[in-house]
Design an enzyme around this catalytic site. Sequence first.
Site, PDB file in Angstrom:
ATOM      1  N   HIS A  48      -8.833  -4.100  -0.570  1.00 36.16           N
ATOM      2  CA  HIS A  48      -7.577  -3.605  -0.287  1.00 36.16           C
ATOM      3  C   HIS A  48      -7.310  -3.954   1.300  1.00 36.16           C
ATOM      4  CE1 HIS A  48      -4.204  -0.413  -0.556  1.00 36.16           C
ATOM      5  NE2 HIS A  48      -4.280  -0.415   0.827  1.00 36.16           N
ATOM      6  N   SER A 107       0.844  -1.228  -0.002  1.00 37.88           N
ATOM      7  CA  SER A 107       0.033   0.084  -0.262  1.00 37.88           C
ATOM      8  C   SER A 107       0.861   1.174  -0.006  1.00 37.88           C
ATOM      9  CB  SER A 107      -0.841  -0.109   1.188  1.00 37.88           C
ATOM     10  OG  SER A 107      -1.982   0.942   1.230  1.00 37.88           O
ATOM     11  N   ASP A 134     -10.600  -3.233  -4.754  1.00 37.37           N
ATOM     12  CA  ASP A 134      -9.558  -2.208  -4.361  1.00 37.37           C
ATOM     13  C   ASP A 134      -9.849  -0.912  -5.341  1.00 37.37           C
ATOM     14  OD1 ASP A 134      -7.727  -0.402  -3.321  1.00 37.37           O
ATOM     15  OD2 ASP A 134      -6.097  -2.119  -3.349  1.00 37.37           O
TER      16      ASP A 134
END
Length: 336
Positions: free
Chosen positions: A305, A173, A275
Site C-alpha cells: 500500500h 486509499s 496490501d
Amino acid sequence: MSQYSHLSTPDPEFLEVASKLPPPATAGPLDVASQRHLMTTMVVPRILQTFRPLLPAESSYRIRNLDIPVDDGTIAIRCVQPIARDDEDSFPLLVWFHGGGWVSGDLDIDDFHLRIISVELRISIVNVDYRLAPEHPFPTGLNDCYAALKWTAANAAELSGAPAKGFLIGGASAGAHYAAILGHRARDDLFFTSTPLTGQILQIPAVIHIAAYPERFKADLLSMEQNKDAPILNKADGEFFWNCLQAAPSDPEASPLILLHEGISPAYIQVAGLDPLRDEGLLYERLLRESGVKTKLDVYPGVPHGFHGLPLAASKKWEADFRAGLGWLLSDRSAD
C-alpha cells in the site's frame, strides 16, 4: 489460501529500495499526532520532491484556493485548470479526495501531481481538503466531500468545466473509500440528474469496514490476514485507522462493497499485491463488473500500500497506468 496469494511475494526491487529508506520520524504504535507528523515531515515532502521537476510552466495553468460551505462550517478546496488553447473552450472535471487513513493529509499531498495531470490531460480538477477524523468522525469527512462534489457541479462554468465531456471523482486509499461511496450517493441523488458522474478512479481503495466482512465474502477477503505484517500499511494500522474514523461496522454506507452497484459510473481501479486491502479491491472490481458496471483494473504484484511514492519500476507503471485509466474514463468507453 487466497487465489491471489502469489501477489504477496515481495518485489525484489521494492525490498532493495525499502532497505535504504531512512527510519520513520516516529516509531512505535500509531497515534494520530505521530501519523500527522509522519505525513507532513516525510511523506508529503518526498512526494513533492518526486513531482517538482515535472511541474508544467506556471503560465500553463491556473490555481485558486477557495473556501466552500459545508455542514457546520467551511472547507478548503484547490482548483487547478489548464489555460485554454486556441481550440479549447472547456474541460472535463475531476474532483479529488486525498489519502491518509482519514486522519491525515491535506491539499498538498497530491498538489503537484494534480497540476501535472491537469495540464497534460487537459482536465479541470478540484482538490478537496475534507475534515479529518477522529475530531470529525464519520460521516463528516464524507459529507464534506459530497458538498465539494455538489459545489463543483453547480460551479462547473466557473472552473471552465464541461461535465458532458467528463465528470469524474477519484482518490487514493481513504480518499478512494470516500469516492466509492459517493459514486453510489450521486447515482441516487436527483441533484445529479443533469450532471451525472461519468467515472471514478479508485487507487488502493478501502471498500469494506475491517470489522464487517460479510460471511458470503470471507473466502474472497484473505489479504488482510495474509498481508497483516506488510510494510507501510499492516492489519494493526488498518484497525487503528478504522477506529479513528468511528464508522459503525453496521453502517452499510461505510462499506460500499456491500451496496447495490447497478447504474454507478465506470470505475478504474489500482490494487497493490502486498496490501492488506488487496482482496477487497479485487472483489469490488468483480462485483461492479458482475453488476454491469464497466471497469478497468491494474494490479501491482509484490508491492505494498502506498508504494507508488517510491522510486520503483512498478511506480512508473502505476503512473503510466493512471494516465491510461483516466484517458479510458474520458473516452467513449465503447471497448475495454
